[in-house]
Design an enzyme around this catalytic site. Sequence first.
Site, PDB file in Angstrom:
ATOM      1  N   ASP A 112       0.739  -1.232   0.151  1.00 20.40           N
ATOM      2  CA  ASP A 112       0.197   0.083  -0.035  1.00 20.40           C
ATOM      3  C   ASP A 112       0.965   1.196   0.074  1.00 20.40           C
ATOM      4  O   ASP A 112       1.808   1.377  -0.700  1.00 20.40           O
ATOM      5  CB  ASP A 112      -0.951  -0.029   1.151  1.00 20.40           C
ATOM      6  CG  ASP A 112      -2.374   0.362   0.820  1.00 20.40           C
ATOM      7  OD1 ASP A 112      -2.376   1.768   0.662  1.00 20.40           O
ATOM      8  OD2 ASP A 112      -3.195  -0.283   0.782  1.00 20.40           O
ATOM      9  N   HIS A 142      -3.952   5.654   3.765  1.00 21.78           N
ATOM     10  CA  HIS A 142      -4.657   4.326   3.483  1.00 21.78           C
ATOM     11  C   HIS A 142      -3.856   3.316   3.913  1.00 21.78           C
ATOM     12  O   HIS A 142      -4.310   2.181   4.298  1.00 21.78           O
ATOM     13  CB  HIS A 142      -4.901   4.157   1.890  1.00 21.78           C
ATOM     14  CG  HIS A 142      -5.881   3.483   1.618  1.00 21.78           C
ATOM     15  ND1 HIS A 142      -5.335   2.082   1.253  1.00 21.78           N
ATOM     16  CD2 HIS A 142      -7.264   3.111   1.406  1.00 21.78           C
ATOM     17  CE1 HIS A 142      -6.324   1.211   0.798  1.00 21.78           C
ATOM     18  NE2 HIS A 142      -7.602   1.794   1.094  1.00 21.78           N
ATOM     19  N   SER A 184     -11.703  -2.489  -0.486  1.00 21.22           N
ATOM     20  CA  SER A 184     -10.446  -2.450   0.073  1.00 21.22           C
ATOM     21  C   SER A 184     -10.218  -2.217   1.438  1.00 21.22           C
ATOM     22  O   SER A 184      -9.347  -2.471   2.205  1.00 21.22           O
ATOM     23  CB  SER A 184      -9.569  -0.980  -0.595  1.00 21.22           C
ATOM     24  OG  SER A 184     -10.319   0.374   0.026  1.00 21.22           O
TER      25      SER A 184
END
Length: 1069
Positions: A235, A266, A431
């Site tokens: 990520d 994130h 996600s």
Amino acid sequence: MLLFSVLVSVVVGLLAGLLPAVGTEPEQGAKPTIGATLDPLPSPHGSNCSHLTLKLEFSSEVVEHEYIVAFTGYFSAKARSLYISRALRSSRDRQLEWHIVPRENPASDFPSDFELVHISQASPSSLLTLEDHPYIKRVTPQRKVFRTLKYIPSPEPAAPCNAKPVTPKWQSWQSSRPFRRTSLSLGSGFWHATGRHSSRRLLRAIPRHVAQILQADVLWQMGHTGSGVKVAVFDTGLSEKHPHFKNVKERTNWTNEKTLDDGLGHGTFVAGVIASMRECQGFAPDSELHIFRVFTNNQVSYTSWFLDAFNYAILKKIDVLNLSIGGPDFMDHPFVDKVWELTANKVIMVSAIGNDGPLYGTLNNPADQMDVIGVGGIDFEDNIARFSSRGMTTWELPGGYGRVKPDIVTYGSGVRGSGLKEGCRSLSGTSVASPVVAGAVTLLASTVLNRELVNPASMKQALIASARRLPGVNMFEQGHGKLDLIRAYQILNSYRPQASLSPSYIDLTECPYMWPYCSQPIYYGGMPTIVNVTILNGMGVTGRIIDKPIWQPYLPQNGDHIDVAISYSPVLWPWAGYLAVSISVAKKAASWEGVAQGHVMVTVASPAENDSDVGELTSTVKLPIKVKIVPTPPRSKRVLWDQYHNLRYPPGYFPRDNLRMKNDPLDWNGDHIHTNFRDMYQHLRSMGYFVEVLGAPITCFDASQYGTLLMVDSEEEYFPEEITKLRRDVDNGLSLIIFSDWYNTSVMRKVKFYDENTRQWWMPDTGGANVPALNDLISVWGMAFSDGLYEGDFSLADHDMYYASGCSIARFPEDGIVIAKNLKDQGLEVLKQETAVVEGVPILGLYQTPSEGGGRIALYGDSNCIDDSHRQKDCFWLLDALLQYTSYSMTPPSLSHSHSRVAPPTGSEHPLPQRLEGNHLYRYSKVLEAHLGDPKPRPLPACPHLSWAKPQPLNETAPSNLWKHQKLLSVDLDKVALPNVKSYRPQVRPLSPGESGAWDIPGGIMPGRYNQEVGQTIPVFAFLGAMVVLSFFVVQLTKAKSKPKRRKPRIKRPTYLQQQTTTGKNPTV
């Protein structure tokens, strides 16, 4: 009583402290754009929690002059350079300039199976020369990936994390199909985005700790906290001193930025869901976290970065890998091949299925691969999230049928995770659901004593066998159901290596779970029903099917009334393969109605481990089959859908049918009756029609069995033999309905892409439909479509209609019926940004062929009104009217006597549309092949021939409930009881100076010693309080019983009241 009130207040207060706080979180999907900016939004000061919605967007483009050269094995940097040098020298191109692009990352010191090469002015011959080298497997363009994350604050005022705001029962959501018209002025950035996401809202979700909701604390109390399991997060990185993590083993950077920190949040959120130890706690706080920073702060990545990072993950022997990326391109070979290699090395990959729901056929890669655990999303009320992509897979079209995906669903709406620097935030999307499953898998892996039993197949087997099925939801929405962590633990800890099937049974009578199979019974003479079953092989990374699968019909349950053909993977690798089952009705059941049952037996063999004395492991699995058979319907009720002539992305550039959808340029949903034409299929079934799918050329079906051939949005060319046969079939009574779309070469050049590989513009291979090919097909009847491009609202037969980027009818027989409407010239708007209204545009035509007993033909210039992708106003009523005309020769009066009826056009005013010069349709076509000059048709392929399995009948009764009957072999949940152990929580470090000690859910993992002492004291106080309250009630009850009862004196009623009661009416209830 005062004492009682105080005690009740104390007990209620204590109990309230043990319950999670209730909050809310709006749900929104994502909308793909390129060049979108993102401002990181940290947690507000003074609050340890933020309420945000995540918008996740993907797109990609080719990088100029850069190529990924894949090798057949792993070689040193010196050897790779030598192979490339020798291959390019043999090309004899003296002007060729090339160099190897340096890759400075942790994997550069180790052997690799690919190299990144910069080649200036690369010619096709030089690339072919590279691929001719014996050690070079493939040469593909380097791709640049854009991922845009947008954290949007909740529109409502954010409540404190521990507050209980009022939660509305429902909330509206914004559709991705806007009704307002927007400017169609096309700039240089037109159609550079490649996904279909948009703003949506779900029912309000409760942002609780998802690990507690899924009962991870039960396993924590048993001492399982993820210890010893290596989990990788691909990520945006993670900051070094984030207070939520205590076991970050390694942080690596694979980007061109000189930082390991997360600049967006994130990656931190995903890592927190998996392994946070405090506040918004994760599933496996003691697991080894390996952080792979593969996206820059500008949300840019490259295929080569992923390939290097994947190689390093294999080198580090990663156990679980979470991948919160995805896209529709399942033909990106370097990426797909590397995912196979990862799972072959026992890396359990968990990936999000996509945020393109509620449309069907929108699965993202790599989550749609058999060896990957594909995760969909639900909210906290166990409703499938609108944003969650739906199946089926589209790899297998047009000849086959898609597989069941997602594999499993879990919470992905309003899930809480770690903030960028500290605190918590709530996000939504698949996600988010993906790390929930990744964290659960990490925790589950740590509970297994014999880690050799844990592999991608065995873990998926445990998850899908233990999943809780959601009621009223089909398998292409929920897969096998909702994640059940405790049942998965029980299965894993009594697991023995074996093979299993997904789905584990075929029941064409079970609705709604088995939709679409259960939506239509089968009958003699129909197209075979194809069910694509996945074989999971938990015995080893490779395996094979011994002999052939055996078909055993149950004679008492009429199993001999069906025929079964079976095809399967010759090799099961990695960990999985396919079993395609084709079901047809035997001739003797042509007029029979009832239920037939049987099963298929499959034996899988896999090589044993090296240290085992057993040469080969075997496992036999049973696939029960149950179908509903009806007598063959009349010809007029049978509709055949032409799937063979529909093309999609990938691999070619096939544009959307609605030009207004600039943010979604690619036609990638399969154009199947069970994907983006699902609503149309459901409507036809409700009207009593039987719809079958033709996945072969027109020469491969018996036209005498069908009333209407339905051709919608066809992009493929036609074999000359197909054109000849269709003319003969229509003369003999077959009717034809065609829904076309736009085709204009000038507009196609306008919506082109710039290919930086070849430094050339890449034009669409067709328009919305292949109009020149359709004109070749219908020219024998004097019909043709034009290259006009029109749009507009109108009314037809008292129905509101919207024409979205459709074409017009250029030529039609003079004795036919033609309907015309006033529409906007959308082509003029696209090309010159000018607006004009064209009067009398022919859009609909009906024609009865002159031959005796001949069929009827109906043409309509736009398919968007029956396509779920961007439909604004449906025209199912029109499809009903056309089927009444083609099937029963009943001309709708609303059309034949319409004021919009005009004289049929002769087509003499304008030339018919021609194929785009230099198009590359032959590269992806099943009909065309490359030839000197113009492409020419290939030889007509043979029609598919099914080899029916020889039945081995069983004279025994079939099981009545196939779902309950199916279980993993040798798995007994009762043997793995959850022990009653002392309360245990993962150890956590004390608070650092200046660190926030706030926590938002009592009962969570609290920092330091306070958690241990108070955690043991609270149950004692609660028990004592309950005993005091119970004693109070006992004392009150005893006093009440000891008091003597006094008899109340009877009061005599007055006479006048008695008289009124007698004379009045008794009220009725």
